[in-house]
Design an enzyme around this catalytic site. Structure first.
Site, PDB file in Angstrom:
ATOM      1  N   TYR A  53       0.881  -1.129  -0.117  1.00 21.56           N
ATOM      2  CA  TYR A  53       0.131  -0.140  -0.073  1.00 21.56           C
ATOM      3  C   TYR A  53       0.795   1.400  -0.083  1.00 21.56           C
ATOM      4  CZ  TYR A  53      -3.612  -3.265   1.605  1.00 21.56           C
ATOM      5  OH  TYR A  53      -4.421  -4.305   1.532  1.00 21.56           O
ATOM      6  N   SER A 192     -12.776  -4.517   1.661  1.00 19.71           N
ATOM      7  CA  SER A 192     -13.681  -3.956   0.854  1.00 19.71           C
ATOM      8  C   SER A 192     -14.999  -4.160   1.040  1.00 19.71           C
ATOM      9  CB  SER A 192     -13.426  -4.050  -0.726  1.00 19.71           C
ATOM     10  OG  SER A 192     -12.078  -3.539  -1.033  1.00 19.71           O
ATOM     11  N   PRO A 193     -15.592  -4.086   2.343  1.00 22.01           N
ATOM     12  CA  PRO A 193     -17.063  -4.494   2.489  1.00 22.01           C
ATOM     13  C   PRO A 193     -17.996  -3.647   2.039  1.00 22.01           C
ATOM     14  CG  PRO A 193     -15.894  -3.341   4.335  1.00 22.01           C
ATOM     15  CD  PRO A 193     -14.951  -3.698   3.474  1.00 22.01           C
ATOM     16  N   GLN A 196     -15.569  -0.709  -2.179  1.00 22.84           N
ATOM     17  CA  GLN A 196     -14.900   0.452  -2.610  1.00 22.84           C
ATOM     18  C   GLN A 196     -15.932   1.661  -2.942  1.00 22.84           C
ATOM     19  OE1 GLN A 196     -12.220  -0.878  -5.889  1.00 22.84           O
ATOM     20  NE2 GLN A 196     -10.468  -0.865  -4.064  1.00 22.84           N
ATOM     21  N   GLY A 197     -17.178   1.796  -2.337  1.00 28.33           N
ATOM     22  CA  GLY A 197     -18.194   2.736  -2.449  1.00 28.33           C
ATOM     23  C   GLY A 197     -19.126   2.478  -3.710  1.00 28.33           C
ATOM     24  N   LEU A 199     -21.276   0.147  -4.039  1.00 29.55           N
ATOM     25  CA  LEU A 199     -22.793  -0.531  -3.375  1.00 29.55           C
ATOM     26  C   LEU A 199     -23.613   0.774  -3.173  1.00 29.55           C
ATOM     27  CD1 LEU A 199     -21.524  -3.374  -1.004  1.00 29.55           C
ATOM     28  CD2 LEU A 199     -23.366  -3.444  -2.682  1.00 29.55           C
ATOM     29  N   GLY A 201     -25.041   3.336  -3.930  1.00 33.97           N
ATOM     30  CA  GLY A 201     -26.128   3.962  -4.642  1.00 33.97           C
ATOM     31  C   GLY A 201     -27.313   2.796  -4.813  1.00 33.97           C
TER      32      GLY A 201
END
Length: 277
Positions: A53, A192-193, A196-197, A199, A201
């Protein structure tokens, strides 16, 4: 905070802080450090990072955040597969320790399968554990076949987790990997539950969130945490975001919520290849 029991003793918090994407821009460093420290204030002591990372930058951010607070942290880092030889893993761990400014890593993972024989990597991990530089070791992105191969090694059976991609849209591990880990009392770490965003919407997820006066992200995390034997390590790069993630611990999804989410994001009916981000 709720804990998962690690094989052989010790506890793993069910909610942690991911750092993928941290340490890449100097201008973000103060905010990232503050976010991790806010998590510690709230009792979110599990911090997950990796030498990959930010090319070590995330580990440096973590090192700054945990300065003076090391005993509050369950610290996880990972070694690149190309560094996972007997000598290479030891040297990589020493570099990570310097960046993290600590004398020990609580859980050290092989980031994914590479060309180095598992036996060699496991021997390096055992040396690091014997020397006190790590407390536990495990793997990441291992599918069921990988886990069965790992279990053929005596040292492999001392692994304490498999960290994998798992969320409402990535449920393939439910078919075979989660049952295998459950049979072997092996906790799973879900990265990544919230995808990464991507989901956030979704209309059904929003509807469930409204029932709880919560955000879609909080419900997505709560759904992962409702799975037995699984912890979640969402990234949060601001203190406010950390606070929102922490609030997911208070959400208890109803049977109706779970049914609606299952209908919208169905579990697989057959084995599928392990997905990786």
């Amino acid at each position: 905070m709720r804990q998962l029991r690690l094989p052989g003793g010790g506890d793993l918090p069910v909610l942690g802080q991911g750092t993928w994407g941290m340490g890449e821009r100097r201008s973000d460093r103060t905010t990232e450090v503050e976010a991790l420290r806010r998590g510690l204030d709230l009792g979110v002591g599990l911090i997950d990072t990796a030498e990959m990372y930010g090319n070590g930058g995330a580990e440096e951010v973590v090192g700054e955040a945990i300065a003076g607070r090391r005993d509050e942290v369950f610290l996880v880092s990972k070694v690149f597969p190309h560094n996972a030889s007997r000598r290479g893993a030891v040297e990589a761990c020493e570099r990570s320790l310097r960046r993290l400014n600590t004398d020990r890593i609580d859980l050290y993972l092989l980031h994914w399968r590479g060309g180095t024989p598992l036996a060699e990597t496991l021997e390096a991990f055992e040396q690091l554990r014997a020397d006190g530089r790590i407390r536990y070791f495990g793997v990441s992105n291992f599918d069921p076949d990988d886990m069965r191969e790992l279990w053929e090694h005596e040292l492999g059976r001392q692994s304490v987790t498999d960290q994998v991609l798992y969320n409402l849209t990535r449920r393939g591990v439910e078919y075979d990997l989660l049952p295998w880990c459950g049979e072997h009392a092996l906790p799973v770490m879900a990265y990544s539950p919230i995808e990464q965003g991507r989901l956030l919407g979704d209309a059904v997820l929003k509807q469930v969130a409204q029932r709880h006066s919560a955000t879609p992200a909080q419900v997505a995390i709560a759904w992962v945490l409702a799975t037995e034997g699984v912890c979640a390590i969402p990234k949060a790069a601001t203190a406010e975001h950390v606070e929102q993630n922490h609030a997911a611990l208070e959400i208890r999804l109803s049977d109706e919520d779970l049914a609606d989410l299952d209908a919208r994001f169905p579990a697989p009916g057959r084995a599928v290849p392990l997905e990786i981000l």
